[in-house]
Write an enzyme that holds these catalytic residues in place. Structure first.
Site, mmCIF file in Angstrom:
data_model
loop_
_atom_site.group_PDB
_atom_site.id
_atom_site.type_symbol
_atom_site.label_atom_id
_atom_site.label_comp_id
_atom_site.label_asym_id
_atom_site.label_seq_id
_atom_site.Cartn_x
_atom_site.Cartn_y
_atom_site.Cartn_z
ATOM 1 N N ASP A 21 0.847 -1.197 0.000
ATOM 2 C CA ASP A 21 0.000 0.000 0.000
ATOM 3 C C ASP A 21 0.879 1.241 0.000
ATOM 4 O OD1 ASP A 21 -2.470 1.758 0.746
ATOM 5 O OD2 ASP A 21 -3.271 -0.257 0.545
ATOM 6 N N HIS B 17 -4.895 5.460 4.056
ATOM 7 C CA HIS B 17 -5.366 4.290 3.329
ATOM 8 C C HIS B 17 -4.676 3.011 3.782
ATOM 9 C CE1 HIS B 17 -5.919 1.595 -0.175
ATOM 10 N NE2 HIS B 17 -7.034 2.263 -0.382
ATOM 11 N N SER C 84 -11.323 -1.153 -1.422
ATOM 12 C CA SER C 84 -10.007 -1.223 -0.768
ATOM 13 C C SER C 84 -10.116 -1.855 0.610
ATOM 14 C CB SER C 84 -9.427 0.184 -0.608
ATOM 15 O OG SER C 84 -8.902 0.670 -1.815
#
Length: 578
Positions: A152, A184, A370
């Site tokens: 990521d 994220h 995600s």
């Protein structure tokens, strides 16, 4: 009438999976007037009766949950489950305020049907309940020897849920320059296997499984994680790739080879299916890479929060669309490469905030596929923990065979037939089926398919044979279910033309230059649960002046524990591969 009430209540409560805690007991409590409950915060109720709240504190009440909010019998809608230090709490409520708390039951014989960690109950945690995590955790809380890889952008290592033993390896951890993507990676890692049962924030799906975190998004990273023995790796990123699957495979040779490498190395790759594009009709129907490539489990959305046929069409249980009936706004990817569905809307999880670095978790930490993908990755970690010899294909097969396929028949999902995979993730069922007491890694039906070798009738290039014979290629396939389909993708350096790149047994029709046939062959079988995929790099040096010509085949060296490629050619005239 009371006899009927109690009988109905007892009959239904036996089907309820209780919240278990080492020092708590579970009590079922009837509260007929909703106004008695003024608020519930982090699983702790506040009542309109002040003295009752004193008891709440004294008896350490937690996990307050309305069991049947939509039950067809109105009195059942008033039943709540709670955990407290002693059943004397419920006795005191009934004795002091019988009108407000007229009835209770004690769950006297705890059953090992579910496990609720002590960081359970903060806002928007219900998606974990929807996919059956408490049932999965009762079977396995993961093993620290099982490692989950996350590729990521950045991971906030100041977050308590990513500290202590949780992270086995951290590489290239650089904060991004833009705030919208700052948290994220942290949220993805936390959902997959953040700290759990630590009295903090949210539980991670993988519980005790450890993490290998790399702050780079690439399939190269996924392959390198596989080299470090990650049981499963997660890619919550990618690119919208259009609607032409053939073009996608012809232009992603390197990515596909990295994914093939990880798969043959024993690692399951899980990826986000993509988030569509609000306001663009049909956009969500396109493919998304790497999720749509081979040897990847592609995960799209399923609703989890609100009851079907309820008062809202938002985030409805079992519905693929964010707003039930709206296929344009906030509708995530659905295509023929999707494998399974998991919750993606309004998920509570750990987080990182560039504007407030002290904020480590949020009830609305993530929305998007995600955050659906790491739920599947974490469950794969639990499955590996209970049966470490499971192959990537067996992990996929079990996840699909235990999925909730009933959602595929919901009216609003029918328009996506064949594009929502096997259905909704069922973590408890998957981990139960994966357990080595239940499932043997030697199960014949789920052995990994591979291309054992390639038979060919001649190595003489087209136009050079005295009898006009041209090479005909026949893959030898093991552990697959016929009929098979195939795809031949040319690799840079190829100089041979096949009559049909989608044929299982093509013919070479032309060869130029050095006459090198160089293709990436992919074969698909017809397994009804989870389609098997096998790859092989085909490299044959066609001849123009051989003294003899006879049928031959390449050497059978590429089982799953060997590289599925042939980089060099034997120098002898008959061109048998190494």
């Amino acid at each position: 009438m009371k006899i009927k009430f109690y009988a109905a209540l007892i009959a239904l409560l036996v089907s309820y999976v209780p919240v278990l805690s080492n020092a708590q007991v579970t009590v079922y409590l009837s509260i007929p007037n909703p106004a008695t409950i003024t608020r519930v915060s982090a699983g702790v109720p506040t009542f309109s009766i002040a003295d009752a709240n004193v008891l709440v504190s004294r008896y350490n009440v937690t996990g307050f949950t309305q069991l049947y909010p939509n039950h067809r019998f109105e009195f059942m809608q008033h039943v709540y489950a709670l955990q407290c230090r002693d059943e004397a709490f419920a006795v005191a409520l009934k004795n002091n305020w019988p009108a407000a708390f007229p009835y209770y039951e004690l769950h006297g014989t705890p059953q090992n049907l579910a496990y609720y960690p002590n960081d359970w109950g903060y806002g928007n945690y219900g998606y974990l309940n929807y996919i059956g995590m408490p049932n999965a955790w009762d079977i396995s809380k993961g093993d620290t020897g099982t490692v989950i890889g996350i590729s990521d952008n950045y991971f906030d290592m100041a977050n308590p849920d990513l500290q202590n033993y949780k992270v086995k390896r951290l590489t290239y951890n650089v904060p991004p320059n833009y705030s919208w993507d700052f948290g994220h990676g942290t949220t993805v890692a936390g959902i997959a296997s953040g700290g759990t049962d630590n009295h903090y924030a949210y539980p991670g799906v993988g519980f005790n499984c450890r993490l290998d975190l790399v702050g780079i998004k690439s399939t190269d990273v996924l392959a390198s994680m596989s080299d470090r023995n990650c049981a499963a790796v997660n890619a919550s990123w990618g690119t919208n790739a259009g609607f032409d699957l053939g073009y996608i495979f012809n232009t992603t040779v390197y990515d596909q080879t990295n994914l093939q490498y990880a798969y043959e190395n024993g690692t399951l790759t899980v990826a986000a299916a993509g988030n569509g594009q609000t306001g663009s009709p049909g956009f969500a129907g396109q493919y998304f890479t790497p999720a749509s490539l081979d040897h990847v489990m592609s995960v799209t959305n399923v609703g989890w929060a609100n009851a079907r046929n309820g008062s809202t069409n938002y985030n409805v249980q079992g519905a693929h669309e964010c707003y039930q009936g709206d296929s344009v706004n906030h509708c995530y990817q659905h295509n023929t490469r999707v494998d399974i569905c998991a919750p993606a809307f309004d998920l509570g999880a750990i987080a990182a905030d560039s504007a407030d670095t002290s904020r480590h978790y949020l009830p609305l930490a993530g929305t998007g596929t995600s955050f659906a993908a790491p739920q599947v990755t974490g469950v794969a970690g639990l499955m590996h923990s209970v049966n470490s010899c499971l192959s990537p294909y067996q992990l996929e097969w079990i996840l699909k065979s235990t999925a909730n396929d009933s959602i595929l028949g919901y009216p609003e999902n029918l328009k996506y037939a064949g594009r929502l995979g096997a259905g909704g993730l069922r973590a408890g069922a998957a981990v139960a089926k994966a357990d080595f007491h239940t499932f043997s890694c030697n199960d014949a039906a789920t052995q990994t398919m591979f291309i054992q070798g390639l038979e060919f009738n001649t190595i003489c290039a087209p136009g050079y044979s005295s009898n006009g014979v041209v090479p005909h290629l026949t893959p030898v396939i093991t552990n697959g279910t016929a009929p098979f389909t195939a795809r031949w993708v040319p690799i840079p350096g190829n100089e041979a033309t096949l009559n049909d790149v989608k044929a299982l047994q093509p013919t070479v029709t032309a060869a130029t230059g050095g006459k090198l046939l160089y293709y990436h062959l992919t074969v698909y079988d017809s397994d009804p649960v989870a389609q098997k995929v096998a790859d092989k790099i085909i490299r044959i040096q066609l001849d123009t002046a051989a003294l003899s010509d006879f049928a031959m085949r390449d050497s059978y060296v590429d089982m799953l524990d060997e590289p599925n490629s042939q980089a060099t050619v034997d120098a002898r005239n008959w061109e048998i591969w190494h």
